[in-house]
Design a protein around this motif. Structure first.
Motif, PDB file in Angstrom:
ATOM      1  N   ALA A 157      23.520  27.843  14.352  1.00 27.29           N
ATOM      2  CA  ALA A 157      24.941  27.715  14.023  1.00 27.29           C
ATOM      3  C   ALA A 157      25.382  28.856  13.135  1.00 27.29           C
ATOM      4  CB  ALA A 157      25.207  26.395  13.294  1.00 27.29           C
ATOM      5  N   THR A 158      26.636  29.243  13.318  1.00 20.45           N
ATOM      6  CA  THR A 158      27.356  30.007  12.307  1.00 20.45           C
ATOM      7  C   THR A 158      28.120  28.995  11.472  1.00 20.45           C
ATOM      8  OG1 THR A 158      27.742  31.774  13.913  1.00 20.45           O
ATOM      9  CG2 THR A 158      29.096  31.790  11.903  1.00 20.45           C
TER      10      THR A 158
ATOM     11  N   THR B   4      26.950  29.943  16.157  1.00 14.13           N
ATOM     12  CA  THR B   4      27.964  29.269  16.950  1.00 14.13           C
ATOM     13  C   THR B   4      28.801  30.369  17.576  1.00 14.13           C
ATOM     14  OG1 THR B   4      28.135  27.533  15.281  1.00 14.13           O
ATOM     15  CG2 THR B   4      29.936  27.689  16.898  1.00 14.13           C
TER      16      THR B   4
ATOM     17  N   VAL C  89      32.265  30.733  19.471  1.00 15.65           N
ATOM     18  CA  VAL C  89      33.496  30.180  20.036  1.00 15.65           C
ATOM     19  C   VAL C  89      33.831  31.070  21.230  1.00 15.65           C
ATOM     20  CG1 VAL C  89      35.931  29.691  19.635  1.00 15.65           C
ATOM     21  CG2 VAL C  89      34.242  29.213  17.848  1.00 15.65           C
TER      22      VAL C  89
ATOM     23  N   ASP D 193      36.090  32.237  24.393  1.00 15.21           N
ATOM     24  CA  ASP D 193      37.404  32.286  25.046  1.00 15.21           C
ATOM     25  C   ASP D 193      37.234  32.938  26.407  1.00 15.21           C
ATOM     26  OD1 ASP D 193      38.485  31.289  22.691  1.00 15.21           O
ATOM     27  OD2 ASP D 193      39.125  33.248  21.968  1.00 15.21           O
TER      28      ASP D 193
ATOM     29  N   THR E 136      22.397  40.030  22.176  1.00 16.72           N
ATOM     30  CA  THR E 136      23.521  40.317  21.280  1.00 16.72           C
ATOM     31  C   THR E 136      24.772  39.598  21.771  1.00 16.72           C
ATOM     32  OG1 THR E 136      24.117  42.219  22.615  1.00 16.72           O
ATOM     33  CG2 THR E 136      22.633  42.643  20.763  1.00 16.72           C
TER      34      THR E 136
ATOM     35  N   GLU F 264      27.675  40.843  22.481  1.00 10.72           N
ATOM     36  CA  GLU F 264      28.314  41.554  23.594  1.00 10.72           C
ATOM     37  C   GLU F 264      27.558  41.326  24.895  1.00 10.72           C
ATOM     38  OE1 GLU F 264      27.348  42.648  20.542  1.00 10.72           O
ATOM     39  OE2 GLU F 264      27.420  44.854  20.488  1.00 10.72           O
TER      40      GLU F 264
ATOM     41  N   GLU G 148      31.600  35.265  16.823  1.00 14.63           N
ATOM     42  CA  GLU G 148      30.357  34.833  16.175  1.00 14.63           C
ATOM     43  C   GLU G 148      30.587  34.416  14.722  1.00 14.63           C
ATOM     44  OE1 GLU G 148      28.028  38.567  16.530  1.00 14.63           O
ATOM     45  OE2 GLU G 148      27.828  38.405  14.354  1.00 14.63           O
ATOM     46  N   SER G 149      31.717  34.760  14.156  1.00 12.56           N
ATOM     47  CA  SER G 149      32.102  34.342  12.800  1.00 12.56           C
ATOM     48  C   SER G 149      33.591  34.628  12.661  1.00 12.56           C
ATOM     49  CB  SER G 149      31.321  35.136  11.748  1.00 12.56           C
ATOM     50  OG  SER G 149      31.817  36.458  11.639  1.00 12.56           O
ATOM     51  N   HIS G 150      34.139  34.361  11.459  1.00 13.07           N
ATOM     52  CA  HIS G 150      35.566  34.655  11.226  1.00 13.07           C
ATOM     53  C   HIS G 150      35.811  36.152  11.088  1.00 13.07           C
ATOM     54  CE1 HIS G 150      33.781  34.791   7.289  1.00 13.07           C
ATOM     55  NE2 HIS G 150      34.895  35.147   6.723  1.00 13.07           N
ATOM     56  N   ILE G 151      34.763  36.965  11.055  1.00 17.73           N
ATOM     57  CA  ILE G 151      34.967  38.404  10.870  1.00 17.73           C
ATOM     58  C   ILE G 151      34.328  39.265  11.963  1.00 17.73           C
ATOM     59  CG2 ILE G 151      35.372  38.341   8.363  1.00 17.73           C
ATOM     60  CD1 ILE G 151      32.389  39.159   8.038  1.00 17.73           C
ATOM     61  N   ALA G 152      33.865  38.656  13.059  1.00 19.13           N
ATOM     62  CA  ALA G 152      33.257  39.471  14.120  1.00 19.13           C
ATOM     63  C   ALA G 152      33.323  38.764  15.465  1.00 19.13           C
ATOM     64  CB  ALA G 152      31.795  39.777  13.783  1.00 19.13           C
ATOM     65  N   TRP G 153      33.682  39.525  16.497  1.00 17.78           N
ATOM     66  CA  TRP G 153      33.701  38.995  17.857  1.00 17.78           C
ATOM     67  C   TRP G 153      33.490  40.116  18.858  1.00 17.78           C
ATOM     68  CZ3 TRP G 153      37.711  38.628  14.399  1.00 17.78           C
ATOM     69  CH2 TRP G 153      38.876  39.359  14.663  1.00 17.78           C
ATOM     70  N   ALA G 154      33.136  39.733  20.094  1.00 17.17           N
ATOM     71  CA  ALA G 154      32.869  40.727  21.132  1.00 17.17           C
ATOM     72  C   ALA G 154      33.486  40.260  22.442  1.00 17.17           C
ATOM     73  CB  ALA G 154      31.364  40.909  21.313  1.00 17.17           C
ATOM     74  N   ASP G 155      33.913  41.230  23.268  1.00 17.28           N
ATOM     75  CA  ASP G 155      34.530  40.942  24.577  1.00 17.28           C
ATOM     76  C   ASP G 155      33.740  41.613  25.682  1.00 17.28           C
ATOM     77  OD1 ASP G 155      36.641  40.035  23.037  1.00 17.28           O
ATOM     78  OD2 ASP G 155      38.052  41.585  23.701  1.00 17.28           O
ATOM     79  N   TYR G 156      33.766  40.999  26.840  1.00 20.33           N
ATOM     80  CA  TYR G 156      33.342  41.682  28.055  1.00 20.33           C
ATOM     81  C   TYR G 156      34.380  41.382  29.123  1.00 20.33           C
ATOM     82  CZ  TYR G 156      30.949  43.009  32.281  1.00 20.33           C
ATOM     83  OH  TYR G 156      30.639  43.595  33.489  1.00 20.33           O
TER      84      TYR G 156
ATOM     85  N   MET H  16      33.800  46.486  30.940  1.00 23.60           N
ATOM     86  CA  MET H  16      34.119  47.113  29.651  1.00 23.60           C
ATOM     87  C   MET H  16      33.765  46.165  28.502  1.00 23.60           C
ATOM     88  SD  MET H  16      35.257  49.770  28.092  1.00 23.60           S
ATOM     89  CE  MET H  16      36.025  50.776  29.380  1.00 23.60           C
ATOM     90  N   PHE H  17      33.084  46.697  27.475  1.00 25.88           N
ATOM     91  CA  PHE H  17      32.691  45.907  26.307  1.00 25.88           C
ATOM     92  C   PHE H  17      33.494  46.333  25.079  1.00 25.88           C
ATOM     93  CE2 PHE H  17      28.952  46.020  28.999  1.00 25.88           C
ATOM     94  CZ  PHE H  17      28.432  44.744  28.900  1.00 25.88           C
ATOM     95  N   THR H  18      33.771  45.365  24.208  1.00 29.64           N
ATOM     96  CA  THR H  18      34.300  45.712  22.886  1.00 29.64           C
ATOM     97  C   THR H  18      33.618  44.839  21.837  1.00 29.64           C
ATOM     98  OG1 THR H  18      36.089  44.082  22.748  1.00 29.64           O
ATOM     99  CG2 THR H  18      36.616  46.160  23.847  1.00 29.64           C
ATOM    100  N   VAL H  19      33.581  45.364  20.623  1.00 29.36           N
ATOM    101  CA  VAL H  19      33.168  44.584  19.457  1.00 29.36           C
ATOM    102  C   VAL H  19      34.225  44.802  18.390  1.00 29.36           C
ATOM    103  CG1 VAL H  19      31.563  44.609  17.514  1.00 29.36           C
ATOM    104  CG2 VAL H  19      30.694  44.431  19.832  1.00 29.36           C
ATOM    105  N   THR H  20      34.570  43.728  17.660  1.00 27.94           N
ATOM    106  CA  THR H  20      35.608  43.795  16.637  1.00 27.94           C
ATOM    107  C   THR H  20      35.069  43.293  15.306  1.00 27.94           C
ATOM    108  OG1 THR H  20      37.297  43.401  18.314  1.00 27.94           O
ATOM    109  CG2 THR H  20      37.956  43.018  16.032  1.00 27.94           C
ATOM    110  N   VAL H  21      35.407  43.994  14.238  1.00 24.99           N
ATOM    111  CA  VAL H  21      35.082  43.522  12.885  1.00 24.99           C
ATOM    112  C   VAL H  21      36.369  43.425  12.075  1.00 24.99           C
ATOM    113  CG1 VAL H  21      32.723  44.402  12.841  1.00 24.99           C
ATOM    114  CG2 VAL H  21      34.586  45.880  12.071  1.00 24.99           C
ATOM    115  N   ARG H  22      36.397  42.442  11.182  1.00 26.47           N
ATOM    116  CA  ARG H  22      37.599  42.171  10.387  1.00 26.47           C
ATOM    117  C   ARG H  22      37.360  42.502   8.916  1.00 26.47           C
ATOM    118  NH1 ARG H  22      41.231  36.818  11.202  1.00 26.47           N
ATOM    119  NH2 ARG H  22      41.947  38.171  12.888  1.00 26.47           N
TER     120      ARG H  22
END
Lengths: 132, 132, 132, 132, 132, 132
Positions: D30-31, E31, E33, E35, E83, E85, E120-128, F1-7
């Motif tokens: 879990a996160t 965890t 989330v 989309d 990972t 991504e 993966e958290s409130h400060i990081a996410w990844a898209d494909y 296409m991949f992306t990673v985002t940090v906040r």
């Protein structure tokens, strides 16, 4: 004091009576994002506030009974303004009855409080909090 | 116990005095997302905690009085550190005064509590809670 | 490429036709949290994508025309399923017409694209994207 | 009453024992997005609930001690179900000990309460609240 | 261009190989989330991008196949860094296969693109993002 | 296409020139929640878009250079309206320069695009997207 919260949602139509409500006197609708919080002073033997599976199912059952309906046609609400704060109480009271019935397991009788929060938009929400 | 919350926001400049504040001693600024929570033990005749239209307008009025300003230049805050927690109290106390004045309608005199939450970022917020 | 987004919301009643929709065939409703995104390859002389005041007002006008209504009674949607994705297009097309009319100022003619996202709950949303 | 909250997060593996947990009896993870709330009836001389820099560092220290670990291998949790509600208490109690130790500064001895909220997903979270 | 997005989540354990990953080389968990965004240039006869019931069920099926597991033990990922991504691509490709199989109905063959975002958290996410 | 985002986030003071800006012509401030998105068509050997540790540190460095400042006093912005959309470009261009310098590691030279999103409140945000 411990709490656990689960989130669900429901989508309904309704209208509200009284000039206070302005355009909301017309038949319209809402998505309510529903947060149900279970409270308990000490954890049970499994280190839980409540069995999450049973809790989520009970919430879903209560939400489903109102979902995709026009509340103006619901006999339970005849002559009643189904405001967000009022609906929070309806959900909390119905869930309290399910807890009494044992739907959340015998351990749920150790719960001491319940809160229902209904988010009606990104800028407005209402809570109802009660003892068990 | 019932509550209703409305969200608004304000954008200000200020600086903070004391080594505790590190770089925040420099003139900088913040967006505060403002959540105002109205509390009441029983709903009124319309099934409301408060008239949402009047409540939102009163919140907007109080927020607007501070918005787009440098709080270091505001005589009300001369020699005062305008921390997030302090500003939450300022907003709550000003709103309590408006409720006393009748700005939220006569029904709002049934309110028993008020909470203001100011979110200063996605990782920090402050609350002030008071009786009415 | 630059974009600016503003958020608003609307609350409506409607029903959907076709077995695909299950219980949503009944009259129900939704809150749509509305994100409108304006796109532009270069900023204008004031370093803006669009005049935010005019943009927010135009969005509000388009949202208000649908708000607190039963879409099943709206002649514009007679015989049409007002799904979330369809409504996103309605809002985008109506806003595009306002931009053409000059409601967002002459500078808004430099906009090249528009996206409308409608959030119908915490677990579902729809977008419509178009050129200008 | 004033509160200030700071957000952090941790990522762990663990398994839970008991049929109640269904598939969560398997090793998974879990996160937890961690919200730590500090409570105090009056602000200190700098108009603060707590020194945010020291508070954030103390939270980070406590979170880091659990982060990127398999809690099933942690001697502190031998034979214990590391549920979300239980972990909220672990974090709160460890932070309370740091406050007693003076890690948040002498002013933090004026704090009267602490709450830890752990969000385990977008639809579930748990709180533990204690006096100081 | 239209899109519809549905949100779900999964909870897994795993470890990552390579010094780049620092403490995440240890067995830990997350965890995610999830989309899932479905894209389509024109709506179908019911004014839909995709049958939301079928889509949500297909997403749930793909998520459930990974949920509450240690990905280090999954033969599909032997010798592979799971990972965020990378997992976004796994979910997207598996869902694309289900669409080809007709699991989202014959209408889903009109879909032209798919995006999976994993928070993966409130400060990081990844898209494909991929075509269909 | 991949992306990673940090906040991340930054807090600044500034004023804006031109009647378009209304009350925002006065010295005020903002919290910007900063989302930085890194884009890449294929993952690297470790199954990454970018080394998240290096990426987060580079973002933090760029953010820190502006944080807790009055942008009206920054020589880089003399005579320039520091709108949200403009600042998104500043952050993206500065980060692109760091990537060119190798601050995100040699692997980051495989990145093909960068997006910076600045949230200025719960109801407004701006993006700038560029190739690398």
């Amino acid at each position: 004091m411990f709490t656990v919260t689960v989130r669900d949602h429901l989508m309904i139509a309704h209208s509200l009576r009284g000039e206070t409500f302005g355009p909301a006197q017309r038949l319209h609708g809402a998505t309510y994002v529903v947060d149900v919080t279970f409270q308990r002073p000490e954890l049970d033997g499994a280190n839980l506030v409540v069995d999450m599976g049973l809790a989520a199912r009970a919430v879903q059952g209560i939400v489903a009974a109102l979902s995709y309906r026009n509340l103006d046609d619901d006999a339970d609400f005849a002559g009643i303004n189904t405001t967000t704060e009022f609906l929070a109480k309806v959900l909390a009271d119905r869930l309290a009855a399910r807890i009494d019935d044992g739907a959340l397991g015998p351990g749920a009788r150790g719960l001491t409080g319940l809160m229902v929060r209904l988010h009606e938009s990104h800028i407005a929400w209402a809570d109802y909090q009660r003892a068990l």
